[in-house]
Design a protein around this motif. Structure first.
Motif, PDB file in Angstrom:
ATOM      1  N   THR A   8       0.836  -1.203   0.000  1.00 59.92           N
ATOM      2  CA  THR A   8       0.000   0.000   0.000  1.00 59.92           C
ATOM      3  C   THR A   8       0.871   1.253   0.000  1.00 59.92           C
ATOM      4  N   SER A   9       1.923   1.282   0.807  1.00 58.90           N
ATOM      5  CA  SER A   9       2.815   2.445   0.858  1.00 58.90           C
ATOM      6  C   SER A   9       3.523   2.627  -0.471  1.00 58.90           C
ATOM      7  N   SER A  10       3.951   1.517  -1.069  1.00 55.81           N
ATOM      8  CA  SER A  10       4.609   1.609  -2.369  1.00 55.81           C
ATOM      9  C   SER A  10       3.653   2.142  -3.438  1.00 55.81           C
ATOM     10  N   ALA A  11       2.412   1.707  -3.409  1.00 57.37           N
ATOM     11  CA  ALA A  11       1.429   2.184  -4.378  1.00 57.37           C
ATOM     12  C   ALA A  11       1.159   3.676  -4.191  1.00 57.37           C
ATOM     13  N   ARG A  12       1.118   4.127  -2.914  1.00 64.78           N
ATOM     14  CA  ARG A  12       0.894   5.547  -2.659  1.00 64.78           C
ATOM     15  C   ARG A  12       2.058   6.384  -3.167  1.00 64.78           C
ATOM     16  N   ARG A  13       3.266   5.883  -2.907  1.00 59.01           N
ATOM     17  CA  ARG A  13       4.426   6.619  -3.403  1.00 59.01           C
ATOM     18  C   ARG A  13       4.421   6.676  -4.932  1.00 59.01           C
ATOM     19  N   GLY A  14       3.996   5.590  -5.570  1.00 58.01           N
ATOM     20  CA  GLY A  14       3.919   5.584  -7.029  1.00 58.01           C
ATOM     21  C   GLY A  14       2.905   6.583  -7.543  1.00 58.01           C
ATOM     22  N   ARG A  15       1.748   6.682  -6.857  1.00 57.92           N
ATOM     23  CA  ARG A  15       0.730   7.648  -7.277  1.00 57.92           C
ATOM     24  C   ARG A  15       1.227   9.072  -7.081  1.00 57.92           C
ATOM     25  N   ARG A  16       1.874   9.322  -5.929  1.00 57.77           N
ATOM     26  CA  ARG A  16       2.408  10.663  -5.685  1.00 57.77           C
ATOM     27  C   ARG A  16       3.453  11.038  -6.729  1.00 57.77           C
ATOM     28  N   TYR A  17       4.248  10.074  -7.112  1.00 61.58           N
ATOM     29  CA  TYR A  17       5.279  10.332  -8.120  1.00 61.58           C
ATOM     30  C   TYR A  17       4.637  10.672  -9.469  1.00 61.58           C
ATOM     31  N   ARG A  18       3.606   9.906  -9.849  1.00 63.92           N
ATOM     32  CA  ARG A  18       2.943  10.182 -11.122  1.00 63.92           C
ATOM     33  C   ARG A  18       2.245  11.536 -11.101  1.00 63.92           C
ATOM     34  N   TRP A  19       1.592  11.842  -9.958  1.00 62.45           N
ATOM     35  CA  TRP A  19       0.931  13.148  -9.848  1.00 62.45           C
ATOM     36  C   TRP A  19       1.953  14.274  -9.869  1.00 62.45           C
ATOM     37  N   GLY A  20       3.112  14.010  -9.246  1.00 63.94           N
ATOM     38  CA  GLY A  20       4.164  15.021  -9.269  1.00 63.94           C
ATOM     39  C   GLY A  20       4.658  15.303 -10.666  1.00 63.94           C
ATOM     40  N   LEU A  21       4.792  14.240 -11.486  1.00 62.27           N
ATOM     41  CA  LEU A  21       5.220  14.441 -12.876  1.00 62.27           C
ATOM     42  C   LEU A  21       4.203  15.258 -13.667  1.00 62.27           C
ATOM     43  N   LYS A  22       2.917  15.086 -13.351  1.00 61.68           N
ATOM     44  CA  LYS A  22       1.883  15.822 -14.074  1.00 61.68           C
ATOM     45  C   LYS A  22       1.758  17.271 -13.604  1.00 61.68           C
ATOM     46  N   ILE A  23       1.918  17.490 -12.291  1.00 66.58           N
ATOM     47  CA  ILE A  23       1.664  18.816 -11.727  1.00 66.58           C
ATOM     48  C   ILE A  23       2.878  19.723 -11.812  1.00 66.58           C
ATOM     49  N   THR A  24       4.077  19.149 -11.718  1.00 67.42           N
ATOM     50  CA  THR A  24       5.288  19.969 -11.666  1.00 67.42           C
ATOM     51  C   THR A  24       5.407  20.955 -12.817  1.00 67.42           C
ATOM     52  N   PRO A  25       5.169  20.577 -14.088  1.00 65.73           N
ATOM     53  CA  PRO A  25       5.281  21.581 -15.177  1.00 65.73           C
ATOM     54  C   PRO A  25       4.342  22.762 -14.999  1.00 65.73           C
ATOM     55  N   TYR A  26       3.147  22.503 -14.439  1.00 63.67           N
ATOM     56  CA  TYR A  26       2.200  23.596 -14.242  1.00 63.67           C
ATOM     57  C   TYR A  26       2.651  24.542 -13.139  1.00 63.67           C
ATOM     58  N   THR A  27       3.328  24.016 -12.138  1.00 60.68           N
ATOM     59  CA  THR A  27       3.826  24.888 -11.073  1.00 60.68           C
ATOM     60  C   THR A  27       4.934  25.807 -11.591  1.00 60.68           C
ATOM     61  N   TYR A  28       5.674  25.336 -12.586  1.00 66.20           N
ATOM     62  CA  TYR A  28       6.726  26.181 -13.139  1.00 66.20           C
ATOM     63  C   TYR A  28       6.155  27.355 -13.944  1.00 66.20           C
ATOM     64  N   VAL A  29       5.063  27.107 -14.672  1.00 62.56           N
ATOM     65  CA  VAL A  29       4.487  28.171 -15.511  1.00 62.56           C
ATOM     66  C   VAL A  29       3.404  28.953 -14.777  1.00 62.56           C
ATOM     67  N   ALA A  30       2.993  28.493 -13.582  1.00 64.94           N
ATOM     68  CA  ALA A  30       1.924  29.178 -12.861  1.00 64.94           C
ATOM     69  C   ALA A  30       2.256  30.638 -12.541  1.00 64.94           C
ATOM     70  N   PRO A  31       3.496  30.981 -12.110  1.00 66.27           N
ATOM     71  CA  PRO A  31       3.775  32.404 -11.827  1.00 66.27           C
ATOM     72  C   PRO A  31       3.513  33.326 -13.011  1.00 66.27           C
ATOM     73  N   PHE A  32       3.821  32.856 -14.217  1.00 65.62           N
ATOM     74  CA  PHE A  32       3.562  33.698 -15.386  1.00 65.62           C
ATOM     75  C   PHE A  32       2.074  33.976 -15.527  1.00 65.62           C
ATOM     76  N   PHE A  33       1.243  32.941 -15.428  1.00 66.62           N
ATOM     77  CA  PHE A  33      -0.187  33.135 -15.604  1.00 66.62           C
ATOM     78  C   PHE A  33      -0.788  33.973 -14.476  1.00 66.62           C
ATOM     79  N   VAL A  34      -0.249  33.826 -13.261  1.00 67.53           N
ATOM     80  CA  VAL A  34      -0.729  34.651 -12.147  1.00 67.53           C
ATOM     81  C   VAL A  34      -0.405  36.120 -12.415  1.00 67.53           C
ATOM     82  N   LEU A  35       0.827  36.404 -12.795  1.00 65.37           N
ATOM     83  CA  LEU A  35       1.221  37.784 -13.076  1.00 65.37           C
ATOM     84  C   LEU A  35       0.495  38.337 -14.294  1.00 65.37           C
ATOM     85  N   PHE A  36       0.316  37.487 -15.331  1.00 64.19           N
ATOM     86  CA  PHE A  36      -0.394  37.944 -16.521  1.00 64.19           C
ATOM     87  C   PHE A  36      -1.849  38.247 -16.196  1.00 64.19           C
ATOM     88  N   GLY A  37      -2.453  37.416 -15.348  1.00 64.74           N
ATOM     89  CA  GLY A  37      -3.828  37.683 -14.961  1.00 64.74           C
ATOM     90  C   GLY A  37      -3.968  38.950 -14.134  1.00 64.74           C
TER      91      GLY A  37
END
Length: 312
Positions: A8-37
């Motif tokens: 169960t712990s291994s599966a949770r870590r795997g899910r967190r890792y996959r979510w991190g791969l998906k969310i991380t690019p958006y966190t990098y570009v989020a400051p631009f969109f916040v400032l642009f907005g």
């Protein structure tokens, strides 16, 4: 014996890792969109809302709904149409010679010259100079009584010219400031595009007996056509937003009015006069949106013309 919680712990870590791969690019570009907005979309929407109201700059919370009344007042105002014609004429007088000179200068800088780096840096000096300093210099240069230009005309046996008093003369003087400031900048843009053209094309043209002028017309210009379109669009936007040069050139109490008869008042000066000098925030917002729509219209027109030219 393995713990039942391990999978169960291994599966949770795997899910967190996959979510991190998906969310991380958006966190990098989020400051631009916040400032642009915050500094782009919100002011745009807010000025659109103000343009539909009668509101003064000193009391922005006191809004009176007028609908398209501010737009109707502007479109029926002779001052607005005169400022529009001034903006277009100054834009044409300044942009056309500027881009032609920049193209010729870039073509010359592309050849092997002694001190090529020095010439390229020198071409950027006017661009690095502030608009205020440049306009102040040209204000003295085009002075009616003690100006450098009138002194040169006098030495040629020509009479002095009241550069600020006439319509064409004042627009020529303002255009001279713009040409001086932006020719070198556009020349370096053209130079970067020219250096991306394969050298084999010039060698083949030279073997066929093409002169430098023919190489410019049949090799250079077709090769940098996207850059030419880009500089035309940017120059057009800059012409519509022209503000600092005519303001400082005029000086005195009539600077915002663009002269005694508004002979060189641009849309930028009219916007400043309406919003800050007269304090009419609603009409100034409507004027800003009309300028924005004019930029879009001109950009679309240039895009259509460029597309048809490419098809031909």
């Amino acid at each position: 014996m393995a713990s039942p919680l391990a999978p169960t712990s291994s599966a949770r870590r795997g899910r967190r890792y996959r979510w991190g791969l998906k969310i991380t690019p958006y966190t990098y570009v989020a400051p631009f969109f916040v400032l642009f907005g915050a500094f782009g979309l919100y002011p745009l929407a807010y000025t659109a809302w103000l343009s539909l109201h009668d509101v003064q700059l000193v009391e922005l919370n006191a809004l009176t709904w007028t609908g398209l009344g501010n737009y109707d007042d502007l479109l029926t105002s002779p001052r607005f149409w005169k400022a529009t014609l001034n903006t277009i004429s100054i834009g044409v007088i300044s942009a056309v010679p500027q881009l032609l000179m920049a193209l010729g200068l870039a073509h010359l800088l592309n050849y092997r010259l002694r001190g090529a780096l020095m010439w390229r840096v020198a071409s950027l000096v006017p661009y690095a100079t502030s608009a205020g300093a440049a306009a102040l210099f040209f204000q003295f240069a085009f002075s009616r009584d003690f100006g450098l230009v009138n002194w040169a005309l006098h030495s040629l046996g020509l009479g002095p010219v009241d550069w600020e008093g006439g319509t064409l003369s004042s627009q020529l003087a303002v255009s001279a400031i713009v040409i001086w400031r932006w020719t070198g900048y556009n020349a370096l843009l053209f130079l970067a595009a020219i250096q991306a053209i394969p050298q084999e094309r010039y060698e083949a043209a030279a073997l066929d007996g093409a002169s430098r002028r023919q190489q410019l017309l049949y090799v250079t210009i077709p090769g940098i056509r996207p850059t030419i379109v880009f500089t035309i669009v940017i120059s057009t936007i800059g012409s519509i937003q022209l503000f600092g040069e005519p303001l400082i050139f005029g000086g005195g109490s009539q600077a915002v009015q663009g002269g005694a008869d508004g002979q060189y008042q641009t849309l930028g000066l009219l916007l400043y006069q309406t919003g800050w000098a007269n304090g009419n925030a609603g009409r100034a917002s409507a004027l800003a949106w009309l300028m924005f729509l004019l930029i879009i219209l001109i950009a679309l027109t240039q895009a259509v013309v460029a597309r048809r030219a490419r098809r031909r």
